[in-house]
Design a protein around this motif. Structure first.
Motif, PDB file in Angstrom:
ATOM      1  N   UNK A 124      -0.003  15.534   7.164  1.00 60.74           N
ATOM      2  CA  UNK A 124      -1.137  15.013   6.410  1.00 60.74           C
ATOM      3  C   UNK A 124      -1.573  13.712   7.049  1.00 60.74           C
ATOM      4  N   UNK A 125      -1.147  12.608   6.472  1.00 59.47           N
ATOM      5  CA  UNK A 125      -1.463  11.286   7.014  1.00 59.47           C
ATOM      6  C   UNK A 125      -0.783  11.084   8.364  1.00 59.47           C
ATOM      7  N   UNK A 126       0.462  11.551   8.483  1.00 66.05           N
ATOM      8  CA  UNK A 126       1.236  11.417   9.718  1.00 66.05           C
ATOM      9  C   UNK A 126       1.277  12.730  10.476  1.00 66.05           C
ATOM     10  N   UNK A 127       1.460  12.639  11.789  1.00 64.02           N
ATOM     11  CA  UNK A 127       1.716  13.805  12.638  1.00 64.02           C
ATOM     12  C   UNK A 127       2.969  13.524  13.445  1.00 64.02           C
ATOM     13  N   UNK A 128       3.806  14.525  13.584  1.00 64.77           N
ATOM     14  CA  UNK A 128       5.008  14.378  14.401  1.00 64.77           C
ATOM     15  C   UNK A 128       4.633  14.535  15.870  1.00 64.77           C
ATOM     16  N   UNK A 129       5.151  13.661  16.709  1.00 64.31           N
ATOM     17  CA  UNK A 129       4.913  13.739  18.150  1.00 64.31           C
ATOM     18  C   UNK A 129       6.246  13.845  18.874  1.00 64.31           C
ATOM     19  N   UNK A 130       6.246  14.590  19.954  1.00 65.56           N
ATOM     20  CA  UNK A 130       7.439  14.715  20.801  1.00 65.56           C
ATOM     21  C   UNK A 130       7.034  14.449  22.242  1.00 65.56           C
TER      22      UNK A 130
ATOM     23  N   UNK B 293      -2.831   1.316  14.383  1.00 63.18           N
ATOM     24  CA  UNK B 293      -2.005   2.524  14.342  1.00 63.18           C
ATOM     25  C   UNK B 293      -0.766   2.234  13.523  1.00 63.18           C
ATOM     26  N   UNK B 294      -0.242   3.252  12.879  1.00 68.48           N
ATOM     27  CA  UNK B 294       1.023   3.147  12.156  1.00 68.48           C
ATOM     28  C   UNK B 294       1.919   4.287  12.615  1.00 68.48           C
ATOM     29  N   UNK B 295       3.196   3.993  12.793  1.00 63.71           N
ATOM     30  CA  UNK B 295       4.150   5.016  13.227  1.00 63.71           C
ATOM     31  C   UNK B 295       5.456   4.828  12.470  1.00 63.71           C
ATOM     32  N   UNK B 296       6.134   5.934  12.235  1.00 66.99           N
ATOM     33  CA  UNK B 296       7.463   5.908  11.636  1.00 66.99           C
ATOM     34  C   UNK B 296       8.381   6.665  12.584  1.00 66.99           C
ATOM     35  N   UNK B 297       9.402   5.998  13.157  1.00 64.64           N
ATOM     36  CA  UNK B 297      10.353   6.742  14.003  1.00 64.64           C
ATOM     37  C   UNK B 297      10.948   7.902  13.214  1.00 64.64           C
TER      38      UNK B 297
ATOM     39  N   UNK C  60       0.801  -1.195   0.000  1.00 68.92           N
ATOM     40  CA  UNK C  60       0.000   0.000   0.000  1.00 68.92           C
ATOM     41  C   UNK C  60       0.852   1.270   0.000  1.00 68.92           C
ATOM     42  N   UNK C  61       2.113   1.128  -0.364  1.00 66.37           N
ATOM     43  CA  UNK C  61       3.006   2.251  -0.615  1.00 66.37           C
ATOM     44  C   UNK C  61       3.408   3.046   0.627  1.00 66.37           C
ATOM     45  N   UNK C  62       3.331   2.425   1.799  1.00 68.83           N
ATOM     46  CA  UNK C  62       3.785   3.083   3.022  1.00 68.83           C
ATOM     47  C   UNK C  62       5.306   3.051   3.095  1.00 68.83           C
ATOM     48  N   UNK C  63       5.859   3.873   3.943  1.00 70.85           N
ATOM     49  CA  UNK C  63       7.309   3.973   4.084  1.00 70.85           C
ATOM     50  C   UNK C  63       7.909   2.701   4.687  1.00 70.85           C
ATOM     51  N   UNK C  64       9.123   2.350   4.304  1.00 77.21           N
ATOM     52  CA  UNK C  64       9.749   1.134   4.825  1.00 77.21           C
ATOM     53  C   UNK C  64      10.035   1.178   6.324  1.00 77.21           C
ATOM     54  N   UNK C  65      10.125   2.358   6.924  1.00 73.99           N
ATOM     55  CA  UNK C  65      10.391   2.451   8.358  1.00 73.99           C
ATOM     56  C   UNK C  65       9.150   2.368   9.226  1.00 73.99           C
ATOM     57  N   UNK C  66       7.991   2.199   8.612  1.00 73.17           N
ATOM     58  CA  UNK C  66       6.725   2.199   9.342  1.00 73.17           C
ATOM     59  C   UNK C  66       6.572   0.952  10.214  1.00 73.17           C
ATOM     60  N   UNK C  67       6.054   1.150  11.418  1.00 69.96           N
ATOM     61  CA  UNK C  67       5.757   0.066  12.346  1.00 69.96           C
ATOM     62  C   UNK C  67       4.248   0.062  12.578  1.00 69.96           C
ATOM     63  N   UNK C  68       3.642  -1.111  12.576  1.00 69.61           N
ATOM     64  CA  UNK C  68       2.211  -1.236  12.814  1.00 69.61           C
ATOM     65  C   UNK C  68       1.951  -1.631  14.265  1.00 69.61           C
ATOM     66  N   UNK C  69       0.903  -1.032  14.844  1.00 69.81           N
ATOM     67  CA  UNK C  69       0.430  -1.375  16.182  1.00 69.81           C
ATOM     68  C   UNK C  69      -1.024  -1.800  16.035  1.00 69.81           C
ATOM     69  N   UNK C  70      -1.370  -2.902  16.663  1.00 72.94           N
ATOM     70  CA  UNK C  70      -2.705  -3.495  16.517  1.00 72.94           C
ATOM     71  C   UNK C  70      -3.279  -3.705  17.899  1.00 72.94           C
TER      72      UNK C  70
END
Length: 140
Positions: free
Chosen positions: A98-104, A70-74, A1-11
């Motif tokens: 857009x699809x992602x938001x940066x969190x700190x 959830x999906x996250x990219x470090x 589905x064309x997501x970034x290779x660094x993406x981690x899925x949380x279920x």
């Protein structure tokens, strides 16, 4: 589905997930050794969903599965203009803001804050390297 290779899925299941009412995930990319995740309500499973194939099968259990995904990219792995994530018109489908938001994480308040990228300005809203393996975390 064309997501970034660094993406981690949380279920995160909101009901117990097991057998045919669960998500089936391979242990490492291209292994094809799919097994259902056995996750209790209040636990979360983490897996490398970008490269490890995952799917569901018809539910033959008497229980309905309800989950949040959830999906996250470090940050260090995030590519703001990942070439394979462009739609047919060339627009980026999965951009920061857009699809992602940066969190700190704010260690003083012990809360995560979302960094807004509206209008090109970075504003924080106060609030609350993947391997091929999968992990289950208990809530508490």
């Amino acid at each position: 589905y064309y997501h970034q290779p660094g993406q981690i899925n949380y279920w995160l299941p909101l009901s117990d997930a097991y057998g045919d009412n669960s998500l089936w995930v391979e242990s490492k990319p291209f292994c094809q050794d799919h097994q259902p995740l056995t996750v209790s309500c209040g636990q979360v499973a983490r897996f490398y969903g970008n490269m490890c194939t995952h799917f569901t099968v018809p539910n033959s259990t008497p229980h309905t599965r309800i989950t949040l995904d959830f999906r996250a990219v470090p940050g260090m792995l995030f590519e703001n203009d990942y070439k394979l994530s462009r739609d047919k018109t060339g627009l980026q489908m999965f951009s920061d803001g857009g699809y992602y938001s940066e969190c700190k994480y704010d260690s003083a308040s012990k809360k995560w804050n979302v960094v807004s990228h509206e209008g090109g300005d970075r504003k924080e809203r106060k609030g609350g390297q993947p391997e091929g393996d999968k992990e289950v975390f208990k809530g508490g």
